[in-house]
Design a protein around this motif. Structure first.
Motif, mmCIF file in Angstrom:
data_model
loop_
_atom_site.group_PDB
_atom_site.id
_atom_site.type_symbol
_atom_site.label_atom_id
_atom_site.label_comp_id
_atom_site.label_asym_id
_atom_site.label_seq_id
_atom_site.Cartn_x
_atom_site.Cartn_y
_atom_site.Cartn_z
ATOM 1 N N UNK A 1 6.819 -22.182 28.872
ATOM 2 C CA UNK A 1 5.595 -22.334 29.642
ATOM 3 C C UNK A 1 5.120 -23.775 29.693
ATOM 4 N N UNK A 2 5.184 -24.470 28.564
ATOM 5 C CA UNK A 2 4.758 -25.867 28.511
ATOM 6 C C UNK A 2 5.548 -26.715 29.486
ATOM 7 N N UNK A 3 6.864 -26.540 29.488
ATOM 8 C CA UNK A 3 7.737 -27.359 30.332
ATOM 9 C C UNK A 3 7.574 -27.001 31.804
ATOM 10 N N UNK A 4 7.545 -25.728 32.106
ATOM 11 C CA UNK A 4 7.453 -25.322 33.500
ATOM 12 C C UNK A 4 6.092 -25.664 34.102
ATOM 13 N N UNK A 5 5.035 -25.672 33.296
ATOM 14 C CA UNK A 5 3.725 -26.081 33.805
ATOM 15 C C UNK A 5 3.722 -27.556 34.209
ATOM 16 N N UNK A 6 4.629 -28.337 33.639
ATOM 17 C CA UNK A 6 4.746 -29.746 33.996
ATOM 18 C C UNK A 6 5.610 -29.950 35.238
ATOM 19 N N UNK A 7 6.154 -28.857 35.772
ATOM 20 C CA UNK A 7 6.977 -28.951 36.965
ATOM 21 C C UNK A 7 8.404 -29.374 36.682
ATOM 22 N N UNK A 8 8.850 -29.246 35.438
ATOM 23 C CA UNK A 8 10.213 -29.624 35.068
ATOM 24 C C UNK A 8 11.094 -28.385 34.981
ATOM 25 N N UNK A 9 12.366 -28.550 35.310
ATOM 26 C CA UNK A 9 13.317 -27.462 35.108
ATOM 27 C C UNK A 9 13.442 -27.184 33.613
ATOM 28 N N UNK A 10 13.753 -25.934 33.264
ATOM 29 C CA UNK A 10 13.807 -25.541 31.858
ATOM 30 C C UNK A 10 15.066 -24.747 31.578
ATOM 31 N N UNK A 11 15.659 -24.997 30.417
ATOM 32 C CA UNK A 11 16.768 -24.178 29.917
ATOM 33 C C UNK A 11 16.488 -23.844 28.461
ATOM 34 N N UNK A 12 16.555 -22.557 28.123
ATOM 35 C CA UNK A 12 16.309 -22.110 26.751
ATOM 36 C C UNK A 12 17.569 -22.283 25.919
ATOM 37 N N UNK B 1 19.373 -34.624 31.411
ATOM 38 C CA UNK B 1 18.956 -33.554 30.517
ATOM 39 C C UNK B 1 18.220 -34.176 29.339
ATOM 40 N N UNK B 2 17.003 -33.698 29.082
ATOM 41 C CA UNK B 2 16.273 -34.018 27.866
ATOM 42 C C UNK B 2 16.373 -32.805 26.952
ATOM 43 N N UNK C 1 12.119 -40.204 40.562
ATOM 44 C CA UNK C 1 13.024 -39.537 41.481
ATOM 45 C C UNK C 1 14.237 -38.907 40.843
ATOM 46 N N UNK C 2 14.334 -38.947 39.516
ATOM 47 C CA UNK C 2 15.483 -38.337 38.846
ATOM 48 C C UNK C 2 15.306 -36.818 38.761
ATOM 49 N N UNK C 3 16.412 -36.116 38.761
ATOM 50 C CA UNK C 3 16.431 -34.661 38.624
ATOM 51 C C UNK C 3 16.482 -34.356 37.130
ATOM 52 N N UNK C 4 15.395 -33.816 36.593
ATOM 53 C CA UNK C 4 15.242 -33.666 35.144
ATOM 54 C C UNK C 4 15.283 -32.194 34.757
ATOM 55 N N UNK C 5 16.064 -31.893 33.748
ATOM 56 C CA UNK C 5 16.087 -30.570 33.131
ATOM 57 C C UNK C 5 15.766 -30.726 31.656
ATOM 58 N N UNK C 6 14.861 -29.911 31.138
ATOM 59 C CA UNK C 6 14.484 -29.978 29.729
ATOM 60 C C UNK C 6 15.035 -28.754 29.015
ATOM 61 N N UNK C 7 15.837 -28.989 27.976
ATOM 62 C CA UNK C 7 16.475 -27.912 27.227
ATOM 63 C C UNK C 7 15.918 -27.878 25.808
#
Length: 382
Positions: A41-52, A4-5, A28-34
């Protein structure tokens, strides 16, 4: 490995983490950005999982000041007290609460929290997950006097044990994107520091035509960033720079409308936003507010800087680079068209400031890349 970042909800806090998050995913790591929902939109456009999670930084100030829209004078005792409450209590409390369910569901092996988001570091510590603190700029020589007590109070309320001493990194390893030669010596001696090359990030976009056109005179980039726009300051800077034999490209940001600057000289163009990372390779001088992102990007490009600081960490950045010989600064009422013209003229050409900037750029180029640091992330999870 799951990582998690997490950053506060602000461009200057979010963008510095993105290069490492992308490198981690590439490994190859499973990354979620919170972070805050405005950046979904910025995070999801990069193909990363997102949590608000969390609230805007301005909401933290509103809560800490009882809803008052009046802010104390920057640098005053009341201002320092307010900042300590915002970053030591109001924001950490909210991010801690919002990240609990995220961590419980995602079950990460590591939490990378930026240096302003202590709530994410608290959430990791509470959940027993290793944490890494990711810098976004220069560390202040010492914490604001009220910061540590405020953060310890939040931790105590949650039953979270904190290490003794300085809490700037919560005792976690520190990924430092600021060149060591410009960090306070006492900070370097107090943390487990791992250098990480700063890589400028901005959403993709086309450069303005005037930025890439052939020219016979220097190009000056002028901005006050995304959070501290001031039409009067920008206008004074425009008038001063336009009097020189240069072209001026202005990024007004979301807080200043281009029309608010009035009629512009023929050698000045104004845009709401520009892809700064790509722009700087075409620029000869950067005139700006002193935000950490712009400061580091200009340093990495080997460019001299004229600082017009408006708030937050900008005064410290301006003082640091000016003292090192990489630029000049104008404060408050010193910002006039004439003073900007004089300072900018001294910074253009093969000035001593440019030679200092190039030396720091060489130091930055030697720092480990995000890709190299991403290879080491599993070591921090052990």
């Amino acid at each position: 490995m799951r990582i998690v970042f997490s950053s506060l909800s602000g461009h200057g806090h979010l963008y510095p983490l993105i290069p490492l998050a992308r490198a981690a995913r590439a490994h190859g790591h499973d990354v979620l950005f919170a972070t805050g929902d405005p950046f979904r939109g910025t995070i999801e456009e990069l193909g990363l999982r997102f949590a608000a999670v969390g609230v805007p930084i301005g909401a933290g100030f509103a809560a800490a000041s009882g809803g008052s829209s009046t802010r104390p004078e920057p640098g005053s005792a009341e201002w320092l007290r307010l900042v300590s409450l915002v970053f030591g209590a109001e924001l950490p409390r909210r991010y801690l609460a919002d990240l609990r369910p995220v961590l419980a569901e995602f079950k990460p092996d590591l939490v990378v929290h930026e240096a302003g988001n202590h709530g994410a570091g608290l959430a990791a510590r509470e959940a027993g997950i290793p944490g890494v603190c990711h810098g976004f700029g220069r560390q202040s020589p010492a914490n604001y006097a009220g910061f540590d007590p405020a953060l310890r109070s939040v931790a105590a309320d949650a039953g979270i044990e904190l290490p003794e001493g300085d809490l700037r990194t919560l005792g976690n390893p520190f990924l430092d994107i600021f060149p060591a030669s410009l960090q306070p010596a006492e900070f370097l001696e107090s943390v487990a520091r791992f250098p990480l090359r700063p890589v400028p990030f901005a959403p993709s976009g086309a450069l303005p035509p005037e930025a890439v056109a052939e020219r016979s005179r220097p190009l000056v980039y002028l901005t006050l960033g995304t959070g501290f726009g001031d039409a009067a300051v920008l206008r004074s800077a425009v008038d001063g720079l336009a009097a020189l034999e240069v072209d001026v490209l202005v990024a007004a940001g979301p807080s200043v409308q281009a029309g608010a600057l009035g009629e512009l000289p023929p050698n000045v163009s104004v845009h709401e936003w520009v892809p700064q990372a790509e722009l700087l390779e075409h620029v000869d001088l950067v005139v700006h507010h002193g935000g950490s992102g712009t400061t580091l990007a200009a340093l990495g490009a080997g460019l001299p800087q004229l600082f017009l600081p408006q708030g937050a960490d900008q005064f410290g950045n301006a003082e640091t680079i000016t003292t090192a010989g990489g630029g000049e600064q104008l404060l408050g009422a010193e910002v006039t068209a004439e003073s900007v013209r004089t300072a900018a003229a001294a910074l253009l050409g093969d000035s001593p400031h440019r030679r200092v900037a190039r030396r720091v750029a060489a130091e930055i180029a030697e720092m480990p890349s995000p890709e190299r640091v991403a290879e080491r992330l599993p070591d921090f999870a052990r």
